[in-house]
Design a protein around this motif. Structure first.
Motif, mmCIF file in Angstrom:
data_model
loop_
_atom_site.group_PDB
_atom_site.id
_atom_site.type_symbol
_atom_site.label_atom_id
_atom_site.label_comp_id
_atom_site.label_asym_id
_atom_site.label_seq_id
_atom_site.Cartn_x
_atom_site.Cartn_y
_atom_site.Cartn_z
ATOM 1 N N ASN A 148 0.846 -1.195 0.000
ATOM 2 C CA ASN A 148 0.000 0.000 0.000
ATOM 3 C C ASN A 148 0.879 1.241 0.000
ATOM 4 N N GLY A 149 0.534 2.188 -0.853
ATOM 5 C CA GLY A 149 1.216 3.468 -0.857
ATOM 6 C C GLY A 149 0.651 4.376 0.221
ATOM 7 N N PRO A 150 1.458 5.339 0.708
ATOM 8 C CA PRO A 150 0.959 6.280 1.724
ATOM 9 C C PRO A 150 -0.185 7.136 1.185
ATOM 10 N N ARG A 151 -1.019 7.615 2.108
ATOM 11 C CA ARG A 151 -2.159 8.470 1.758
ATOM 12 C C ARG A 151 -2.167 9.673 2.685
ATOM 13 N N PHE A 152 -2.967 10.670 2.291
ATOM 14 C CA PHE A 152 -3.168 11.804 3.194
ATOM 15 C C PHE A 152 -3.807 11.299 4.486
ATOM 16 N N GLU A 153 -3.388 11.902 5.587
ATOM 17 C CA GLU A 153 -3.945 11.498 6.880
ATOM 18 C C GLU A 153 -5.398 11.925 7.028
ATOM 19 N N ALA A 154 -5.768 13.003 6.365
ATOM 20 C CA ALA A 154 -7.131 13.530 6.486
ATOM 21 C C ALA A 154 -7.557 14.066 5.128
ATOM 22 N N PRO A 155 -8.868 14.210 4.923
ATOM 23 C CA PRO A 155 -9.344 14.815 3.664
ATOM 24 C C PRO A 155 -9.119 16.333 3.707
ATOM 25 N N TYR A 156 -7.938 16.772 3.344
ATOM 26 C CA TYR A 156 -7.585 18.189 3.452
ATOM 27 C C TYR A 156 -8.380 19.026 2.453
ATOM 28 N N THR A 157 -8.805 20.199 2.931
ATOM 29 C CA THR A 157 -9.542 21.146 2.068
ATOM 30 C C THR A 157 -8.936 22.530 2.240
ATOM 31 N N PRO A 158 -7.685 22.738 1.815
ATOM 32 C CA PRO A 158 -7.033 24.038 2.018
ATOM 33 C C PRO A 158 -7.648 25.127 1.144
#
Length: 1498
Positions: free
Chosen positions: A833-843
């Motif tokens: 598995n490749g790394p993913r964002f820790e959270a659904p970021y909405t900058p």
């Protein structure tokens, strides 16, 4: 250099602080190194503590550098700027510059953040570098406000570019000057004041006050009075400096009670606010001045003299009269008090002082005083007025009439018929006759009054006016009243009692009849044994003669074999006894006797007595079988039933209550018996468990006994026990823990082998292995019959890390028994598995913000974190990077912080109106072996600033209502076009809004709060955002109330590759597709566009849109078949005009449904109570929410008749009357309509016309039939298929029936090519007779038959021991295989009978004939009969059959009676007779024998 480092040392800590830790590090460079470099640094942790032992700390880092390093030099240490407060955004107010004495001249500038408004917090200024000359400019970031902050102090940092950069600071002082930007607001929008009437001119009234935040002349306020239409301003003057208001007139409140003034405040210089055009700022307010009252008016009575009459018996306290006086003053000045000043003799009257109500204070007596004249005073405390009140006393009648007797007695004989019959007379006298009280009227009241008895109101004579029946009522009692004054005065009363004398008019009656005359006696009873009492009653009077004296006799007795009566009766009491002979219940268990009762007058009555013969025990019980046999399994449970046995006994009652028992063959008491005495049966049940392995328990021979109260008998029962599967397979252990293995273990790998044993043999011991489903729901493991457990699907530790795999072993017994073992499995991780964002970021990055700037992932952090679902060894640390193709972008850059986080930097300023969103690909790599990477997309939103003005938009809203179901409906948002989309706008109604509508001030959402009446409404909404000038947006709302007829006659259309929003949306200057569609249909149907009602528009999955619409023509709506037919005919024109593909006309969801296991598919429309709102900016549509759903059923065949009121409209056609029946409904029809639901069954065609009906929707196994009559060899009977070209390579389903040279031809296409079925060439149907055609289709073939195939040839041949028959149907039936794309004909086009419409742009290439001359009748599709009365559209056709109906009309009424119906032929007729259940066929035939024509009985 070292000495300099040592001398530098740590700085002394500040007062109150101490240095806790100090680190010193020196980095030496080789001798001879040139340039200015960092040599060492010092770090210190400084802790600040207060007296409460609370502390905070900071780290101080001191870098030691060469003295040759010099910070930048400022041109000026301080800068001073003066700017007005209305200076616009992005204006440069000062240029600053510093220079570097080092070799690299580049300088970076930074505006230091402040902590208070005066030091730029919040931000009001920003800095931008000037690359041309190395300077920087300070610009305005947000509007300034002199009244909030008058001056600013900015600290600017200039830093050189070096290995150890050094900085210096400059200070910019900014003074803000005032401009006239504040309005002189009044302290209140409405003021209230008062002034007393009559006060002199110049009296001060009130002082208004306004405030202006500006200074100097900008804040000097001048007040003025504004003119008004009523002229109220002319009565006052206003001091322009102080705002004081004075009177200029003397006021009279009685002329005018209040004045309304409008005052204005104006400041002292030209306004700096936009839109003022050189005028000063101003505000307005209202002052309402009330005129206070003074007592300057006297009261005045409405009359000078009042006169009234009062009865002498009026109660004390009763009101006599209310007088009133008027006073033009108000308040306490108009509060009046009333007083009687004279004429109140004896004080018999009084007055309520505040209300003027004169009432009786003491009893009145006409004999003492007949008239009073009162003097009345009204006073307001200052002024007075007088009036006279004349009161006349009226004498009253107060003595009631008195009867001569308190009770009157009379009598009358019953059944007298010479009505009316005089009974008696009553007399009353009135003591008060002197006052005309002697005029007495009599009346009677109570039970029987007015309907049975009547009284002469003048004489008091009482009569009976009905024939009386003593048996109904022997005594009447009621009240007689005497009322004086002709029935209007006082009343006296007396009682009247009337006796009814009896005559012999009632025959004896047995009250036990008809069902309760029952008695019983034991069989074999002796003579004179009492049986029962049979007593009659006579309603006549027992006290009058012999009318009710009864005698009894048996007139129908029962005799024995010797002709002797079995029963006798007492003539006086009616008691029945046994007379002689033997009573035997087994011969007859009951007898019926007819008893007669006769009274003394000769009247008789009869009754039937039922004598039941009771049983005695004279029969022996016996089993129904001598030997019973049963086989039971050894696993039978305790108390389970083994066998049910039964016996018989000729007796009944308690003599037939049988008891069963086991008396032998069960020494160990393995069984017991359960009795069911009433049913003469018993159940043998198991008392102990059985074991087949015990030889003595494999069979039992029981001896059974049955007995009644006196007798008994025996039987035998053989019970066999059979072997069962009673052992469970067993594994060596219940749990097995496997060694961990990797998640990428190949499919097919054996992980363990299990073995189970079963003590049973044969099938009961034959073991099969399986995996329990819930322990491996994804089926990732398998087990074979040797017990080898293998991997059957790829494993994934990140989905399931541990398994408790349950392996089952089942034998083959009935029922099977199962054992299990649980295998515990732990998977080891591989880096998959490749790394993913820790959270659904909405900058969000705000537009117009200069770069570079860090991008915040959430409101508190600019760090981007990652996680990896793999285990820790295959996870962090992570590496972040941008793809190669994105690394040179000028939009954003990425920095890997080296601590499993990254930061994103925005490199430039953005404009949201150019691009709202950026999608940044970020490559994240883990530290696994081998490492894995993944590309994650970071969506960065460009935040909106209000940098574009909004416009005044116009919105049109179409609202369709149905039956008032919606209470509150959202209509869409006010349309005010603005390139910005994050503005905080406010929406306020301009003027009074209609009560049915509301606007949300924050969102601009329009709401209809109740069902507005049909019509057009126009609204004006003021839209403001606080920055740009306000605009007035207009809204036009069209509300239409949909009728049920519109919905019932609606059609549907499906548009492909288009959303509902795209259909409605209007892009200036072009028309919307919605409007184009209405214009197009208006042209096709020759109506106005407003008559085309598109009342439902909805999105369908797969980017399709469904339209539902109706077309009104005057007072009626076009039928859906006409709409669909015209739509199909002009489909290409519609597609071209709308620029879209029409995928379906008359939407059919059956093509999507899987109804393979059903008999058919039917579409149903549903309508929701929740509307569908489509808001596309300038156009909004609030429509009914309708949907079409497919149901797997053959609606025609499976239709159920329900009750009449369960249908939304009558199920009966053509005015038929719906009648509820036990099994549903039936229709009562007029003579012209012969269908079961009053359908018209026939239709005529005249050679150049057609008729449109609803499409054929066949079931999967379908049947279509019709009858026709003609003399023309060529014609088209039926066509259901396309009405426009479907394009190259596309074909649509169709069916057609033609006549070619007198031969019926069927053409059918299921989507894969046309198949033609032609009947034999020698067939000729143009013989002026009715012919029947039937099309039957199945999945394999299509059959086309003529006249029920009566021409089939049946032949017989001798077979083996019997005759075999064969049928040749080739003379009358054609069969063909039809290639099918679907299981049924998918035809959504209109059905055309008797021809096709040729005035459309379609040539019907499938057809050779296009018209028909003749009649068609009884068109039936899958048992459903078509109504041929009213086509949706027709030409040169008519209901009925003009060729045959005339024959029946000449005949007149049916010679076959009410059950006959005339069937017309070309020049003759046939009578069809429906045979009722009470009429046989012979009788029906006899009815019609005299006819020369044919009669058919069915």
């Amino acid at each position: 250099m070292e000495e300099e480092e040592e001398e530098a040392g740590p700085a002394a800590p500040a007062s109150g602080r101490r240095v806790q830790n100090c680190k010193r590090t020196a980095v030496r460079s080789p001798r001879g190194e040139k340039g200015i470099q960092q040599k060492s640094f010092i770090t210190q942790e400084i802790i600040a503590m207060d007296g409460g032992n609370r502390s905070s700390k900071v780290e101080l880092r001191v870098t030691i550098t060469s003295a040759k390093n010099q910070p930048p030099q400022w041109e000026k240490d301080t800068y001073e700027v003066i700017i007005p407060e209305n200076t616009t955004r992005d204006t440069a107010i000062v240029t600053i510059k510093a220079t570097s004495p080092l070799g690299d001249p580049r300088i970076t500038y930074n505006l230091e953040e402040g902590l208070v408004p005066e030091t730029n917090m919040p931000i009001r200024f920003y800095l931008t570098p000037n690359r041309d000359d190395g300077s920087a400019s300070i610009l305005i970031a947000e509007p300034l406000d002199y009244e909030t902050t008058k001056n600013f102090l900015l600290r600017i940092r200039a830093q050189n570019v070096a290995a150890v950069p050094l900085a210096s600071f400059a200070t910019v002082y900014i003074n803000v000057t005032d401009v006239n930007d504040n309005v002189p607001f009044f302290t209140s929008s409405i003021y209230e004041a008062s002034v007393t009437e009559g006060t002199e001119v110049g009296t001060p009234v009130f002082q208004v006050s306004a405030t202006d935040l500006d200074l100097g002349q900008n804040g000097e306020i001048t007040y003025s009075l504004l003119l008004d239409r009523s002229g109220d301003y002319t009565f006052f003057r206003l001091d322009s400096k102080t705002g004081s208001i004075y009177t200029t007139s003397v006021f009279d409140r009685e002329k005018k009670a209040s004045y309304l003034l409008e005052v204005k405040s104006t400041d002292g210089s030209e306004s700096a606010r936009p839109g003022k055009h050189g005028q000063p700022n101003s505000d307005t307010a209202y002052v309402r001045v009330f005129i206070s009252d003074v007592n300057d008016n006297k009261p005045s009575f409405t009359k000078s003299v009042y006169e009234v009459n009062v009865d002498e018996d009026q109660d004390v306290g009763s009101t006599v009269i209310t007088v009133s006086a008027n006073d033009e003053d108000e308040g306490t000045n108009a509060k009046l008090r009333y007083q009687i000043t004279a004429g109140n003799t004896g004080g018999v009257f009084d007055v309520e002082p505040e209300m003027g109500i004169i009432f009786i204070a003491r009893p009145l007596d006409y004999e003492e005083v007949q008239l009073y004249e009162l003097n009345l005073l009204a006073s307001d405390g200052k002024w007075e007025d007088y009036a006279v009140v004349i009161i006349n006393i009226v004498n009253k009648n107060d003595e009631a009439p008195v009867f001569a007797l308190n009770e009157y007695y009379g009598s009358v004989i019953e059944e007298l018929d010479g009505l009316p019959v005089f009974v008696l007379q009553v007399v009353a006298n009135d003591p008060d006759s002197g006052l005309d009280g002697g005029d007495i009227r009599y009346s009677i009241h109570g039970h029987g009054a007015d309907d049975v008895f009547a009284i002469d109101e003048n004489t008091g004579s009482i009569y009976s006016q009905k024939i009386l029946d003593r048996e109904e009522r022997a005594l009447w009692r009621f009240v007689v009243l005497a009322t004086d004054e002709g029935g209007e005065g006082l009343t006296g009363f007396a009682d009247v009692i009337i006796n009814i004398w009896d005559i012999n008019d009632n025959a004896p009656v047995f009250p036990c009849m008809p069902n309760d005359c029952n008695g019983s006696v034991f069989e074999n009873s002796l003579d004179d044994t009492f049986v029962m009492e049979m007593t009659a009653v006579d309603l006549d009077d027992t006290n009058v003669g012999l009318n009710a004296i009864l005698t009894y006799q048996i007139i129908e007795n029962v005799k024995n074999d010797f002709e002797m009566d079995l029963f006798k009766i007492s003539p006086t009491t009616g008691n029945i006894y046994v007379a002689g002979g033997m009573l035997d219940r087994e011969t007859s268990d009951r007898y019926f006797l007819v008893i007669e009762a006769k009274d003394g007058g000769g009247l008789t009555g009869t009754g039937t007595a039922t004598v039941r013969i009771a049983d005695i025990n004279d029969h022996i019980p016996s089993f129904t079988q001598e030997i019973w046999h049963v086989v039971i399994p050894e696993t039978s449970t305790i108390n389970s039933e083994v066998l049910e046995v039964s016996a018989m006994d000729g007796d009944n009652g308690e003599n037939a209550l049988l008891t069963f028992s086991i008396i032998g063959g069960d020494p160990e008491h393995n069984f017991y018996i359960e009795n069911h005495k009433e049913d003469q049966r018993a159940s043998i049940r198991l008392k102990k468990t059985l074991d087949y392995e015990q030889i003595h328990e494999r069979w039992f021979n029981l001896t059974l006994k049955v007995q009644d109260l006196d007798f008994s008998s025996i039987a035998f029962c053989l019970i066999e026990v059979e072997d069962c599967n009673d052992h469970t397979p067993v594994f060596n252990s219940q749990f097995v823990q496997l060694s961990s293995f990797f998640e990428n273990t190949p499919v097919g790998t054996t992980i363990i082998t299990v073995t189970a044993t079963d003590e049973d043999s044969n099938l009961n011991g034959d073991i099969e292995y399986s995996i329990q489903l819930d322990s491996d729901p994804a089926g990732q493991f398998a087990v074979d019959q040797d017990g080898h457990v293998t991997v059957s699907k790829a494993l994934d530790r990140e989905v399931i890390e541990e398994y408790g795999l349950i392996i089952q072993a089942s034998d083959q017994g009935l029922p099977a028994r199962t054992g299990s073992v649980t295998i515990l499995i732990d998977l080891l991780d591989v880096n998959d598995n490749g790394p993913r964002f820790e959270a659904p970021y909405t900058p969000v990055v705000w537009e117009n913000t200069p770069g570079p700037q860090l991008v915040y992932m959430n409101p508190t952090s600019n760090l981007l974190w990652a996680f990896d679902p793999d285990s820790a060894e295959n996870g962090p640390p992570f590496m972040f990077s941008l793809p190669l193709e994105y690394q040179d972008t000028l939009d954003f850059s990425l920095t890997d912080n080296g601590n499993n986080t990254a930061t994103i930097t925005a490199l430039r300023s953005f404009d949201r109106e150019q691009q709202k969103m950026f999608h940044i690909p970020i490559v994240i790599t883990d530290s696994g072996s081998p490492p894995m990477s993944s590309t994650n997309i970071l969506a960065i939103t460009i935040g909106d600033e209000n940098d574009n003005s909004h416009e005044a938009g116009h919105k049109i809203i179409y609202v369709y209502l149905h039956r008032g179901k919606w209470s509150t409906i959202a209509l869409g948002e006010v349309f005010a076009p603005d390139q910005d989309d994050w503005d905080n706008k406010t929406f306020v109604s301009e003027g009074k809004m209609h009560k049915s509508f509301r606007v949300n001030q924050r969102t601009g959402s329009l709401i209809m709060v109740d069902n507005a009446p049909q019509g057009t409404y126009e609204l004006k909404i003021r839209v403001s955002d606080g920055i740009w000038p306000d605009v007035i947006a207009t809204v036009e709302i069209h509300v239409k109330q949909l009728q049920n007829e519109a919905i019932r006659n609606s059609a549907t259309l499906r548009l492909a590759d288009m959303t509902a929003e795209e259909f409605i949306k209007k892009d200036e200057p072009e028309e919307s597709r919605h409007d184009k569609f209405k214009d197009l249909l208006a042209g096709i149907f020759s109506v106005h566009p407003e008559d085309v009602i598109v009342f439902s528009v909805s999105n369908i999955e797969g980017r399709e849109t469904d339209l539902r619409f109706a077309v009104q023509n005057g007072s009626f709506y076009y039928r859906p078949e006409k709409l669909q037919g015209q739509m199909a005919a002009f489909k290409n024109k519609i597609q071209l005009a709308l620029g879209v593909n029409v995928s379906q006309i008359d939407v059919d969801e059956c093509h999507r449904a899987d109804c393979s296991g059903s008999s058919g598919c039917t579409n149903y429309i549903t309508m929701s109570d929740t509307p569908t709102v489509m808001d596309t900016g300038s156009v909004s549509l609030v429509s009914l929410t309708t949907s079409v759903s497919a149901v797997c059923t053959c609606a025609a065949r499976e239709r159920i008749h329900r009750s009449c009121n369960s249908y939304s409209h009558s199920p009966c056609f053509n005015g038929g009357t719906c009648i509820d029946m036990f099994s549903g409904y039936r229709c009562q029809c007029s003579a012209s309509f012969h269908g079961p639901d009053c359908q018209q069954t026939k239709h005529s065609f005249h050679g150049n016309g057609y008729a449109w009906f609803h499409p054929i929707r066949p079931c999967f196994e379908s049947s279509l039939s019709l009858e026709f009559i003609t003399e023309v060899p060529d014609g088209l009977l039926l066509y259901n298929g396309p009405l426009s070209d479907s394009g190259f390579g596309n074909s649509e389903n169709f069916i057609a029936i033609e006549l070619l040279n007198g031969i019926p031809v069927l053409k059918v296409d299921h989507g894969l090519g046309t198949t033609e079925l032609r009947l034999p060439s020698y067939v000729n149907v143009t013989d002026k007779r009715w012919h029947h055609l039937e099309v039957r289709s199945s999945r394999q073939d299509v059959r086309f038959s003529l006249d029920h195939c009566r021409a089939a040839v049946v032949s017989e041949m001798e077979g083996v021991g019997k005759w075999l028959s064969t049928e040749d149907r080739t003379n009358c039936e054609v069969v063909a295989f039809v290639p099918q794309a679907r299981r049924y004909l998918n035809m959504n086009q209109v059905l055309q009978l008797g021809g096709v419409k040729e005035s459309i742009p379609y040539s019907y290439p499938q057809l050779q004939q296009k018209h028909f001359n003749g009649c068609i009748r009884s068109l039936i599709v899958d048992t459903q009969l078509y109504d041929l009365e009213s086509p949706a559209e027709s030409l040169n056709s008519s209901p009925g059959c003009t060729l045959t109906d005339g024959s029946c009309e000449k005949m007149g009424s049916s010679p076959c009676g009410i059950h006959g119906r005339c069937l017309g032929e070309w020049s003759s007729f046939t009578w069809a007779v429906h045979k009722p259940q009470n009429l046989d066929s012979d009788q029906a035939d006899q009815t019609c024998l005299s006819l020369e024509t044919t009669a058919t009985v069915y």
